[in-house]
Design a protein around this motif. Sequence first.
Motif, PDB file in Angstrom:
ATOM      1  N   LYS A   1       0.856  -1.192   0.000  1.00  0.00           N
ATOM      2  CA  LYS A   1       0.000   0.000   0.000  1.00  0.00           C
ATOM      3  C   LYS A   1       0.887   1.234   0.000  1.00  0.00           C
ATOM      4  O   LYS A   1       1.652   1.482   0.941  1.00  0.00           O
ATOM      5  N   TYR A   2       0.818   2.003  -1.083  1.00  0.00           N
ATOM      6  CA  TYR A   2       1.567   3.249  -1.186  1.00  0.00           C
ATOM      7  C   TYR A   2       0.834   4.335  -0.391  1.00  0.00           C
ATOM      8  O   TYR A   2      -0.392   4.467  -0.498  1.00  0.00           O
ATOM      9  N   ARG A   3       1.581   5.142   0.374  1.00  0.00           N
ATOM     10  CA  ARG A   3       0.950   6.133   1.230  1.00  0.00           C
ATOM     11  C   ARG A   3       1.678   7.480   1.144  1.00  0.00           C
ATOM     12  O   ARG A   3       2.906   7.537   1.044  1.00  0.00           O
ATOM     13  N   THR A   4       0.915   8.555   1.202  1.00  0.00           N
ATOM     14  CA  THR A   4       1.495   9.861   1.480  1.00  0.00           C
ATOM     15  C   THR A   4       1.673   9.958   2.990  1.00  0.00           C
ATOM     16  O   THR A   4       1.101   9.172   3.746  1.00  0.00           O
ATOM     17  N   PHE A   5       2.446  10.918   3.443  1.00  0.00           N
ATOM     18  CA  PHE A   5       2.666  11.085   4.877  1.00  0.00           C
ATOM     19  C   PHE A   5       1.598  12.018   5.439  1.00  0.00           C
ATOM     20  O   PHE A   5       1.470  13.166   5.016  1.00  0.00           O
ATOM     21  N   SER A   6       0.809  11.525   6.374  1.00  0.00           N
ATOM     22  CA  SER A   6      -0.228  12.319   7.027  1.00  0.00           C
ATOM     23  C   SER A   6      -0.590  11.648   8.338  1.00  0.00           C
ATOM     24  O   SER A   6      -0.227  10.490   8.587  1.00  0.00           O
TER      25      SER A   6
ATOM     26  N   GLY B   1       6.649   9.934   0.372  1.00  0.00           N
ATOM     27  CA  GLY B   1       5.829   9.135   1.266  1.00  0.00           C
ATOM     28  C   GLY B   1       6.472   7.803   1.598  1.00  0.00           C
ATOM     29  O   GLY B   1       7.703   7.676   1.620  1.00  0.00           O
ATOM     30  N   PHE B   2       5.631   6.788   1.793  1.00  0.00           N
ATOM     31  CA  PHE B   2       6.149   5.475   2.171  1.00  0.00           C
ATOM     32  C   PHE B   2       5.244   4.389   1.602  1.00  0.00           C
ATOM     33  O   PHE B   2       4.187   4.670   1.018  1.00  0.00           O
ATOM     34  N   CYS B   3       5.668   3.147   1.765  1.00  0.00           N
ATOM     35  CA  CYS B   3       4.926   2.019   1.223  1.00  0.00           C
ATOM     36  C   CYS B   3       4.930   0.901   2.276  1.00  0.00           C
ATOM     37  O   CYS B   3       5.994   0.556   2.805  1.00  0.00           O
ATOM     38  N   ILE B   4       3.745   0.372   2.591  1.00  0.00           N
ATOM     39  CA  ILE B   4       3.621  -0.640   3.630  1.00  0.00           C
ATOM     40  C   ILE B   4       3.464  -2.015   2.978  1.00  0.00           C
ATOM     41  O   ILE B   4       2.710  -2.170   2.017  1.00  0.00           O
ATOM     42  N   GLU B   5       4.156  -2.990   3.514  1.00  0.00           N
ATOM     43  CA  GLU B   5       4.100  -4.366   3.005  1.00  0.00           C
ATOM     44  C   GLU B   5       3.230  -5.233   3.907  1.00  0.00           C
ATOM     45  O   GLU B   5       3.281  -5.129   5.130  1.00  0.00           O
TER      46      GLU B   5
END
Length: 322
Positions: free
Chosen positions: A69-74, A195-199
Amino acid sequence: MEGENMCWKNGFFDALFPIDERVISVPYCLKEPSKRGEYLDVLIPNRKKTNVELAFKILEKNIPNRVYKYRTFSEFSLTNFRNDTLWATNPANFNDPFDSISIEKDISLKELDDILRTATEQMTIDDKSNGVYKGIYDTYKSIVSPEEQEKLEALFKIFSQVLTERTQYTFKVACLSETNTSVLMWSHYSNDHKGFCIEYNGQEIYNSDLIKKRFFPVKYISENERQIPISALALDYPGLYSVLCKTNVWSYEKEWRICFGMEENLESSNIQLPKSTGVYIGAKMPSEHRKAIIDIAKTKNIPIYQEVLHFSSRSISFERIM
């Protein structure tokens, strides 16, 4: 690899959504009332039918080991990361305006009336102020004349729009990807690599109590492929075919979807997932944001990776930092 991927996907879709040209020509009013298909069995002997057992047997053999899941930082994305939750929403809110559209032909006025009545009764205040439902709600609720003709004219005006867009509002969907190395997705969904990406473990998601048999691959189709009426497919899963089909321009996303029908009364739009198995920090993430991600990952005791940009090959890779 892509050919093998398409092969099993085609088998899965053919088993769960058998398209029978003879069924398409049958008026909707003869198909929808019979949830088990008795009318169709009489009208069309030996018609193609859903093979749910085969479909899920194929699916279960091909669940990806890892999804992302690709995410922006918030604050919202940090909360999701911390709690292992994922937001599900109507496809009408997605960035593809054609996402999850469906068509249907020859619905009776009574059936259309029932659709509209149910839709307006179930809408929240937010629903009524947004999108197609605002037009439906305002038009339908403004019909106060006892004269049936006036009501029918108003229904016909919104007939096409309702039939085209209703599956966009009758599912809640959460999206994941098979890949974490898409430069486009890091740019579009992770704020230009800030941002970041969660596995997550795909098998654990599929087998979790809440999501079991609600985790599906997206099928990428030609832009010129015709829309298939939802009732020409599986009466067991009406509308789901439309939610799982996107045009080829989106194929780079390698998307998987968690899908809930509105009738399932999902308690929260934040879906509980199994514990994440890793996190990937964008190459351009500011240091203070980076610290926040690392702190959460440490409490979860999961691996932390740093995105690396390779300018000579225009590609990305990851280095484990903790």
